[in-house]
Design a protein around this motif. Structure first.
Motif, PDB file in Angstrom:
ATOM      1  N   VAL A 151       0.833  -1.202   0.000  1.00 57.06           N
ATOM      2  CA  VAL A 151       0.000   0.000   0.000  1.00 57.06           C
ATOM      3  C   VAL A 151       0.871   1.257   0.000  1.00 57.06           C
ATOM      4  CG1 VAL A 151      -1.750   1.302   1.279  1.00 57.06           C
ATOM      5  CG2 VAL A 151      -1.917  -1.185   1.129  1.00 57.06           C
ATOM      6  N   GLU A 152       2.053   1.153   0.627  1.00 56.04           N
ATOM      7  CA  GLU A 152       2.946   2.303   0.657  1.00 56.04           C
ATOM      8  C   GLU A 152       3.426   2.679  -0.744  1.00 56.04           C
ATOM      9  OE1 GLU A 152       4.819   5.470   2.472  1.00 56.04           O
ATOM     10  OE2 GLU A 152       3.315   4.057   3.227  1.00 56.04           O
ATOM     11  N   LEU A 153       3.550   1.694  -1.625  1.00 57.04           N
ATOM     12  CA  LEU A 153       3.899   1.993  -3.014  1.00 57.04           C
ATOM     13  C   LEU A 153       2.898   2.965  -3.626  1.00 57.04           C
ATOM     14  CD1 LEU A 153       4.927  -1.536  -4.366  1.00 57.04           C
ATOM     15  CD2 LEU A 153       6.409   0.475  -4.221  1.00 57.04           C
ATOM     16  N   LEU A 154       1.626   2.693  -3.398  1.00 55.41           N
ATOM     17  CA  LEU A 154       0.585   3.584  -3.891  1.00 55.41           C
ATOM     18  C   LEU A 154       0.645   4.933  -3.186  1.00 55.41           C
ATOM     19  CD1 LEU A 154      -1.965   4.183  -5.528  1.00 55.41           C
ATOM     20  CD2 LEU A 154      -3.296   3.116  -3.677  1.00 55.41           C
ATOM     21  N   ASN A 155       0.864   4.901  -1.874  1.00 59.60           N
ATOM     22  CA  ASN A 155       0.890   6.120  -1.069  1.00 59.60           C
ATOM     23  C   ASN A 155       1.978   7.085  -1.558  1.00 59.60           C
ATOM     24  OD1 ASN A 155       0.198   7.889   1.027  1.00 59.60           O
ATOM     25  ND2 ASN A 155       1.595   6.912   2.454  1.00 59.60           N
TER      26      ASN A 155
END
Length: 514
Positions: free
Chosen positions: A166-170
């Motif tokens: 999810v951090e990739l998207l963030n």
């Protein structure tokens, strides 16, 4: 070492790797975006964003208190293996968080709004932008609070890889925000606030979707179990006292400094806090990885495993803190200049003081898990609350009477955190005598002395040298080498050294085979 212990250690290591990958992405993006945002918004607007958002954060101590309770009870019930009880715990926690979110929303739109309009020092012509920042912070707070039970489920299941994905998207969305700021020619502070809110909501909804799809206990049934609610609220009540005091200390101190020195000092403090948050977040991955097993071992009565895990986690955290903070402390002026270009006044001093605070906080984080596992929060909450609430009051008195220097405020903050850490270690010993708290204190003192000696040695060697990128790189290598030698000789235990050797050997074999 038993097979079960070995598997648990491997799971901790795997989770830590995912969390470090997540944090590394955050660090890279934060370093870049902080510089661009500061340059794009300007020092005044950057200070407004930090201090106005801080007003809302002051009212989120209820959420912080319930967050600790939710995480503790979900992990505890998972350790017991009772699925129906686990589902009731989640539903009860979610209903409580809805109530907290509504209560804080009302407080923020009454007391908080009055404070913004009548007491905050906002530059002329920027009150409209300050109101937009405030309302975005309030809405974001609502989603953050109701997100807590879902985040607790992910941590309890030790699915740290989800955080990395999810951090990739963030980080992608935050980079997009920077691009929008550079392209659009409108009020950039307002744009920044709205876009940051949209990113926060999007990430929150993704976590909720994942939990409801993969974990049965997160399927909301709106069941309020009073037998679960009572101990959870009792736990959170005492935790709330400490969190209330902490919110008052952090944001109250910022407001006191704003009253004396204006938003320029808040901008410097915002940069220093960003640096602290990045580095502390990196070492906090160890805390997140070991928290479920520390609490799980306590729920099963395996206090020996709990003791070993806590001590090893503290040593690892202290080592990582040294690796990250010692180089930053020594070469803070050069690194901040390279990063920001234009370094706000007092920023270097604030950064160095908050780097010292990281050493203290890294120990407190692990100690707090042990206290939370026991469920006995009364003593630590009372002591923390008193220390935290007194801190901004003391800062105000000192600045009002004589010392008109904002640096003294951060010195007082660091000293208050040190007192909190020492009292927490003592209280952990009272709650769980099987935990070797003297070893925690000794490791803490050894590390602090080691760091001080390394800083003095490297600073002395560079006293008459011009700081360049090459000298900074050499300093890093020397500092890391000295730190590793010191930890290997005086701090790491034999079984920890064996584990390090085994891990390095395995890694070397994989590399050579490839």
């Amino acid at each position: 070492m038993t097979n079960q212990t070995s598997e648990n250690n491997k799971r901790i290591a795997k989770n830590a790797v995912f969390l470090y990958a997540r944090m590394l992405l955050s660090i890279i993006v934060s370093l870049y975006t902080s510089r661009i945002v500061l340059q794009t918004l300007g020092v005044e607007d950057y200070g407004i964003y930090g201090v106005v958002g801080g007003v809302v954060s002051m009212f989120t101590f209820l959420n912080s208190a319930m967050s600790g309770a939710t995480s503790r009870y979900l992990t505890f019930e998972m350790g017991k293996g009772n699925e129906s009880r686990l589902k009731e715990t989640f539903s009860t926690a979610f209903i409580i968080h809805i109530g907290i979110a509504v209560a804080i929303f009302i407080i923020a739109e009454t007391v908080g709004l009055w404070f913004l309009c009548n007491k905050m020092v906002i530059p002329e012509g920027r009150m409209l932008a300050a109101h937009v920042v405030y309302q975005c912070s309030v809405i974001g707070m609502f989603f953050t609070i109701t997100q807590v039970p879902y985040s607790a489920v992910i941590v309890a299941h030790e699915k740290m890889d989800i955080y990395a994905y999810v951090e990739l998207l963030n980080v992608g969305l935050k980079l997009a925000i920077v691009y929008v700021l550079l392209v659009l020619n409108w009020d950039k502070l307002i744009i920044y606030s709205i876009l940051m809110l949209l990113v926060s909501i999007s990430i929150s909804l993704i976590y909720r979707f994942y939990c409801t799809r993969h974990y049965k206990e997160s399927h909301l049934t709106l069941v309020l179990n009073k037998q679960i609610m009572k101990p959870m609220l009792n736990f959170s009540t005492w935790n709330m006292l400490a969190e209330c005091g902490y919110a008052f200390r952090v944001h109250g101190s910022n407001i006191v400094l704003n009253m004396f020195f204006g938003t320029i000092v808040n901008a410097a403090g915002g940069i220093a806090t960003t640096v602290q948050g990045i580095l502390l977040g990196f070492v906090s991955n160890v805390v997140t990885a070991v928290r479920p097993q520390i609490i799980g071992n306590y729920s099963r009565g395996d206090l020996s495993r709990m003791n070993n895990l806590m001590l090893s986690s503290i040593r690892l955290n202290l080592f990582l803190v040294g690796v990250l903070t010692i180089p930053m402390y020594v070469d803070a002026p050069y690194v901040l200049k390279l990063w920001l270009g234009n370094v706000p006044t007092y920023c270097v001093d604030f950064c160095r003081l908050l780097l010292i605070a990281i050493f203290i906080t890294s120990v407190s984080q692990i100690v707090t898990i042990g206290i939370h596992a026991s469920g006995k929060l009364r003593q630590t909450s009372i002591v923390r609350n008193i220390i935290y609430i007194l801190t901004p009051i003391i800062i105000y008195i000192v600045l009002k009477i004589k010392l008109q220097n904002p640096v003294i405020g951060y010195v007082i903050i660091v000293l208050s955190q040190m007192i909190v850490c020492l009292t927490d270690i003592y209280i952990l010993h009272i709650n769980i005598p099987q935990i070797k708290c003297l070893s925690i204190f000794v490791d803490y003192v050894k590390t602090f002395i080691t760091a001080a000696i390394i800083v003095c040695v490297v600073s002395g060697l560079n006293e008459n040298r011009q700081t360049t990128f090459l000298t900074v790189c050499v300093n890093f290598i020397v500092e890391w080498a000295l730190l590793f030698i010191a930890f290997w000789a005086f701090i790491f235990e034999r079984y920890e050294k064996d584990m390090i050797k085994s891990s390095l050997t395995t890694l070397f074999k994989k590399i050579t085979e490839e």
